[in-house]
Design a protein around this motif. Structure first.
Motif, PDB file in Angstrom:
ATOM      1  N   LYS A 166       2.118   1.865  -3.533  1.00  0.00           N
ATOM      2  CA  LYS A 166       1.019   2.384  -4.350  1.00  0.00           C
ATOM      3  C   LYS A 166       0.776   3.855  -4.044  1.00  0.00           C
ATOM      4  CE  LYS A 166      -3.855   1.574  -5.420  1.00  0.00           C
ATOM      5  NZ  LYS A 166      -5.062   0.749  -5.119  1.00  0.00           N
ATOM      6  N   ARG A 169       0.828  -1.208   0.000  1.00  0.00           N
ATOM      7  CA  ARG A 169       0.000   0.000   0.000  1.00  0.00           C
ATOM      8  C   ARG A 169       0.865   1.262   0.000  1.00  0.00           C
ATOM      9  NH1 ARG A 169      -2.936  -3.313   3.568  1.00  0.00           N
ATOM     10  NH2 ARG A 169      -1.967  -2.322   5.378  1.00  0.00           N
ATOM     11  N   LYS A 183       3.533   5.888  -5.700  1.00  0.00           N
ATOM     12  CA  LYS A 183       3.364   5.976  -7.154  1.00  0.00           C
ATOM     13  C   LYS A 183       2.262   6.963  -7.517  1.00  0.00           C
ATOM     14  CE  LYS A 183       5.153   1.457  -8.560  1.00  0.00           C
ATOM     15  NZ  LYS A 183       4.827   0.164  -9.221  1.00  0.00           N
ATOM     16  N   ASN A 184       1.180   6.950  -6.740  1.00  0.00           N
ATOM     17  CA  ASN A 184       0.103   7.916  -6.994  1.00  0.00           C
ATOM     18  C   ASN A 184       0.583   9.344  -6.762  1.00  0.00           C
ATOM     19  OD1 ASN A 184      -1.754   5.964  -7.694  1.00  0.00           O
ATOM     20  ND2 ASN A 184      -2.593   5.779  -5.634  1.00  0.00           N
TER      21      ASN A 184
END
Length: 333
Positions: free
Chosen positions: A92, A89, A95-96
């Motif tokens: 992620k 998580r 990356k966002n």
């Protein structure tokens, strides 16, 4: 049981207050006695967002960093134990933060097309949208063909193009349609590509009509098109380019030939033995026409391009398109 927990409860306590004028903490009270061992699992205190903020740079420099490698690094650097779910998580989230969310990419696709057109005059960038019942426009497809690519192809490349489509592998769903030419050295020459929701008649027709205008194909005279056996693609190409020389890739022809021969073998073994006793050139002519202007019988150049951009196909929409463009710029440079 409650008394045992109270007795085993660690008395260590520390109270600190934030000093606004000094910009530091001031310890007001502390009990330094310990009755417990050090804990390395901090639960919700070590959140995915906290981990992601500390690993933004690593995410950029090492995008393929393994989760277990990241867990070991956190244990060594910050002396805390995290789970593989927390790390997943966290990556992620990072990356966002770097690339933006999928919603942001779709919302800015028109701005991206205008910026491409500003920096590449006379190129073709067309965004297709669908208007739903709520009155809002939603992304449908996006076509890209740079003027420099189309002009160079018309001036010095072979009159052969390969059509192919490949699936997008990340959170962005859909397909990428590509047109790959061959330069004077018979090597990969990307011409145009488009992001569509699905590979169907409507999208292929829209794609080929735009391509025909960019490359001045007119009715397809003197052009050879190589493609796979997508349902209806032969007819789509024939409708837009009626005089084109359309060839199917060797792998598709071999697959059809093998299935046809297996059927003959099962239904009539005698006829199968008779066919196999002939010279190879005799039965090959039944499935491959002679006299083509192009000797190529495979579409491996298109497959090669799709495999080169396999990592880019996992990225959000605009990031994927940028990586494809950067790869082409590096190749030609």
């Amino acid at each position: 049981m409650w008394q045992e927990e109270e007795e085993n409860k660690c008395p260590f306590r520390i109270y600190a207050a934030w000093m606004y004028k000094e910009r530091s903490f001031h310890i007001k009270a502390m009990n330094g006695d310990h009755k417990c061992s050090r804990q390395f699992k901090f639960g919700s205190i070590v959140s995915p967002e906290w981990i992601g903020r500390h690993y933004v740079i690593e995410t950029v420099n090492k995008p393929k960093m393994k989760l277990q490698e990241m867990i070991d690094d956190i244990k060594q650097r910050y002396r805390c134990v995290v789970s593989i779910g927390q790390v997943r998580r966290a990556r992620k989230w990072a990356k966002n933060l770097i690339e933006g969310t999928i919603t942001e990419h779709y919302a800015r696709i028109c701005d991206y097309a205008h910026e491409l057109l500003r920096s590449n005059p006379r190129s073709t960038f067309q965004v297709g949208v669908t208007t739903n019942l709520d009155g809002k426009n939603y992304f449908h497809r996006f076509y890209i063909c740079f003027k420099a690519l189309s002009v160079s192809w018309k001036r010095g490349c072979r009159r052969v193009i390969g059509l192919d489509g490949c699936f997008l592998k990340g959170q962005v769903k859909g397909e990428l349609l590509t047109v790959i030419g061959r330069d004077a050295n018979n090597q990969v020459y990307p011409l145009a590509w488009a992001v569509v929701d699905v590979e169907n008649k409507s999208n292929w027709t829209w794609f080929l009509e735009l391509l025909s205008g960019d490359l001045d194909l007119i009715d397809g005279r003197g052009l050879v098109v190589i493609s796979d056996q997508h349902k209806g693609l032969l007819q789509f190409v024939k409708d837009i380019l009626p005089h084109v020389e359309h060839k199917q890739s060797r792998s598709c022809v071999e697959g059809d030939f093998k299935r046809h021969m297996d059927t003959i073998k099962n239904l009539n073994p005698g006829a199968y033995e008779h066919l196999m006793s002939k010279e190879p050139q005799t039965w090959c002519r039944a499935y491959m026409s002679t006299g083509y202007a192009c000797e190529a019988v495979e579409n491996s150049i298109s497959e090669c391009f799709n495999s080169i951009i396999v990592d880019a196909r996992k990225k959000p929409l605009i990031t994927m398109l940028e990586e494809i463009m950067i790869y082409i710029m590096d190749r030609f440079a």
